[in-house]
Design a protein around this motif. Structure first.
Motif, short mmCIF file in Angstrom:
data_model
loop_
_atom_site.label_atom_id
_atom_site.label_comp_id
_atom_site.label_asym_id
_atom_site.label_seq_id
_atom_site.Cartn_x
_atom_site.Cartn_y
_atom_site.Cartn_z
N ARG A 177 0.83 -1.22 0.00
CA ARG A 177 0.00 0.00 0.00
C ARG A 177 0.86 1.27 0.00
NH1 ARG A 177 -2.40 0.03 6.25
NH2 ARG A 177 -0.36 -0.13 7.25
N ALA A 178 2.11 1.13 -0.40
CA ALA A 178 3.00 2.29 -0.54
C ALA A 178 3.83 2.11 -1.81
CB ALA A 178 3.90 2.43 0.68
N ARG A 179 4.47 3.18 -2.24
CA ARG A 179 5.22 3.17 -3.49
C ARG A 179 6.68 3.56 -3.23
NH1 ARG A 179 1.48 0.83 -3.98
NH2 ARG A 179 -0.43 1.19 -5.17
N PRO A 180 7.55 2.56 -3.01
CA PRO A 180 8.97 2.88 -2.79
C PRO A 180 9.76 2.91 -4.10
CG PRO A 180 8.59 0.56 -2.32
CD PRO A 180 7.27 1.13 -2.79
N ARG A 181 10.77 3.74 -4.14
CA ARG A 181 11.68 3.76 -5.29
C ARG A 181 13.10 4.01 -4.78
NH1 ARG A 181 13.37 8.92 -7.04
NH2 ARG A 181 12.30 10.64 -5.96
N LEU A 182 14.06 3.50 -5.52
CA LEU A 182 15.47 3.75 -5.21
C LEU A 182 15.81 5.15 -5.76
CD1 LEU A 182 17.49 1.80 -3.85
CD2 LEU A 182 18.36 1.27 -6.11
N ALA A 183 16.07 6.09 -4.86
CA ALA A 183 16.22 7.49 -5.28
C ALA A 183 17.66 7.89 -5.53
CB ALA A 183 15.61 8.41 -4.22
N LEU A 184 18.60 7.31 -4.79
CA LEU A 184 19.99 7.76 -4.90
C LEU A 184 20.92 6.73 -4.28
CD1 LEU A 184 21.79 10.32 -5.61
CD2 LEU A 184 21.51 10.99 -3.22
N LYS A 185 22.00 6.39 -5.00
CA LYS A 185 23.04 5.54 -4.42
C LYS A 185 24.11 6.43 -3.81
CE LYS A 185 22.50 1.76 -7.76
NZ LYS A 185 23.20 0.96 -8.79
N VAL A 186 24.63 6.01 -2.67
CA VAL A 186 25.65 6.79 -1.97
C VAL A 186 26.87 5.89 -1.74
CG1 VAL A 186 26.19 8.20 0.05
CG2 VAL A 186 23.85 8.15 -0.84
N HIS A 187 28.01 6.31 -2.30
CA HIS A 187 29.22 5.50 -2.19
C HIS A 187 29.72 5.50 -0.74
CE1 HIS A 187 33.32 4.03 -3.00
NE2 HIS A 187 32.80 3.54 -4.11
N ARG A 188 30.29 4.39 -0.33
CA ARG A 188 30.79 4.26 1.05
C ARG A 188 31.82 5.32 1.39
NH1 ARG A 188 35.57 1.37 1.10
NH2 ARG A 188 35.21 0.72 3.25
N SER A 189 32.56 5.82 0.36
CA SER A 189 33.61 6.81 0.61
C SER A 189 33.05 8.17 1.01
CB SER A 189 34.48 6.96 -0.64
OG SER A 189 33.71 7.44 -1.72
N ALA A 190 31.72 8.36 0.86
CA ALA A 190 31.11 9.65 1.24
C ALA A 190 31.01 9.80 2.75
CB ALA A 190 29.72 9.76 0.61
N PHE A 191 31.17 8.68 3.47
CA PHE A 191 30.98 8.69 4.92
C PHE A 191 32.31 8.74 5.66
CE2 PHE A 191 27.31 6.49 3.18
CZ PHE A 191 26.25 7.02 3.89
N THR A 192 32.23 9.27 6.89
CA THR A 192 33.35 9.19 7.82
C THR A 192 32.85 8.59 9.13
OG1 THR A 192 34.39 11.16 6.86
CG2 THR A 192 35.11 10.51 9.06
N PRO A 193 33.38 7.44 9.57
CA PRO A 193 34.27 6.56 8.81
C PRO A 193 33.49 5.84 7.72
CG PRO A 193 33.62 5.50 10.86
CD PRO A 193 33.02 6.88 10.90
N PRO A 194 34.17 5.41 6.64
CA PRO A 194 33.44 4.71 5.58
C PRO A 194 32.94 3.36 6.07
CG PRO A 194 35.77 5.03 5.00
CD PRO A 194 35.58 5.59 6.36
N PRO A 195 31.64 3.06 5.88
CA PRO A 195 31.15 1.73 6.25
C PRO A 195 31.70 0.67 5.30
CG PRO A 195 29.45 2.97 5.12
CD PRO A 195 30.61 3.90 5.29
N LYS A 196 31.50 -0.59 5.64
CA LYS A 196 32.02 -1.67 4.80
C LYS A 196 31.14 -1.90 3.58
CE LYS A 196 34.19 -4.11 8.67
NZ LYS A 196 34.19 -5.36 9.49
N VAL A 197 29.94 -1.32 3.57
CA VAL A 197 29.00 -1.58 2.48
C VAL A 197 28.56 -0.27 1.83
CG1 VAL A 197 28.13 -3.71 3.51
CG2 VAL A 197 27.06 -1.53 4.11
#
Length: 274
Positions: A177-197
Motif C-alpha cells: 500500500r505504498a510506493r517505494p523507489r530507489l532514489a539515490l546511491k551513496v558511495h561508502r567513501s562519502a561517509f566518515t568513517p566509511p562503512p564496509k557496504v
C-alpha cells in the motif's frame, strides 16, 4: 523577500570543536558533503514550511540541509554528545529546529499534522523503524513521504520484484500500500568513517490500501512464508490458521514457494484469512 541563510562553519570544524567521533555501537557514520546532503534534502520535493522528522541527526549534517530547505525539523537523537552541535544549529535557524533526546524506537515525536521523514538512519535500527512507519492500521498515514538511507542491500530488498533473490517480506510490507523507489546511491567513501557496504536512499509515498486487508494478518502470512522461503507454501504456511484453505479458495498452487507470489496474491491470502 527571503532572509539570507546563516553562514555556518564547515561540518568537519564543528565535529572537531565538539570532539565528536562516530559511534560504532550507535551505528553512526557521518556525511560531510554539503552538496550531497542538499541533494538528499531535495528528494521529497519542496520542504519549505513543511514538518520533517529526522532520526539520528548526529552532529547535524543532514539537519543543516533540511533547515536550509526551509523545513521545520523535529530531530530525535540519543547520543547526548551531539546535542551541543545541534543546539548551535537551532540558534542559527530560530524556530525551525526542535531536538528530542531519546531512543526513536520509544519516543513519540509529538508532531501535529502531516510530516515527512528524512533520515540517514542508524544501521542497527533502520529496518525496524521503517517497518514501524509502514505498520499502522490507519491509512493513509500521518507521514507524507519517507526518504531514508539504508545499506544498499536493504534498499534493494525494499524495492524488489517477485521471483528475484532480493524479494521477500520487506518488499511485500513496503509495496502492498505504498510506493517505494530507489532514489539515490551513496558511495561508502562519502561517509566518515566509511562503512564496509554501499548505501542507497529509498523514497516512499503512501499508495491506496487494498480493501479488506489487515496489516497484522499480512505480517503474519509473510513472516511464515518467507521464514521458510525454500519450502513450499503447503509447508511454510501450515502454522497460519486458515492459510492453506485460502490457497485452495484462491486457486494458488500450494507447491509454489513464497518468492513466486505477487504482492496481490499475498494480499488476497490475507483478505481471505481476515
Amino acid at each position: 523577500m527571503t532572509a539570507p541563510l546563516p553562514a555556518l562553519p564547515p561540518l568537519r570544524e564543528v565535529i572537531a570543536r565538539h570532539g565528536l567521533t562516530a559511534s560504532k555501537a550507535l551505528g553512526q557514520n557521518f556525511l560531510f558533503d554539503e552538496q550531497l546532503l542538499d541533494r538528499i534534502a531535495a528528494i521529497p520535493g519542496s520542504l519549505r514550511s513543511e514538518q520533517v522528522l529526522e532520526v539520528g541527526p548526529g552532529p547535524g549534517g543532514l539537519t543543516r540541509a533540511l533547515l536550509r530547505a526551509g523545513a521545520h525539523v523535529t530531530a530525535i537523537e540519543m547520543d547526548r554528545r551531539c546535542l551541543p552541535a545541534l543546539a548551535e544549529l537551532g540558534e542559527a535557524f530560530p524556530g525551525q529546529l526542535r531536538v528530542i533526546e531519546g531512543d526513536a524506537m520509544k519516543v513519540d515525536p509529538g508532531i501535529t499534522g502531516p510530516f515527512h521523514v528524512v533520515a540517514n538512519l542508524p544501521y542497527n535500527v533502520g529496518t525496524a523503524l521503517f517497518i514501524g512507519w509502514l505498520a499502522g492500521e490507519a491509512w493513509p498515514p500521518a507521514w507524507r513521504s519517507l526518504t531514508l538511507m539504508f545499506q544498499e542491500e536493504v534498499a534493494r530488498r525494499i524495492v524488489a520484484e517477485p521471483d528475484t533473490g532480493a524479494y521477500g517480506r520487506l518488499a511485500v510490507l513496503a509495496q502492498w500500500r505504498a510506493r517505494p523507489r530507489l532514489a539515490l546511491k551513496v558511495h561508502r567513501s562519502a561517509f566518515t568513517p566509511p562503512p564496509k557496504v554501499m548505501s542507497a536512499i529509498v523514497h516512499v509515498v503512501p499508495g491506496d490500501a487494498p480493501e479488506g486487508v489487515s496489516m497484522r494478518t499480512l505480517e503474519r502470512v509473510t513472516e511464515a512464508a518467507f521464514g521458510q522461503r525454500r519450502k513450499m507454501l503447503r509447508q511454510s504456511l501450515k502454522g497460519v490458521p486458515g492459510a492453506l484453505d485460502a490457497l485452495t479458495t484462491l486457486g494458488i498452487d500450494p507447491q509454489r514457494r513464497a518468492e513466486t507470489l505477487s504482492i496481490e496474491e499475498f494480499c488476497a491470502i490475507a483478505r481471505v484469512i481476515g
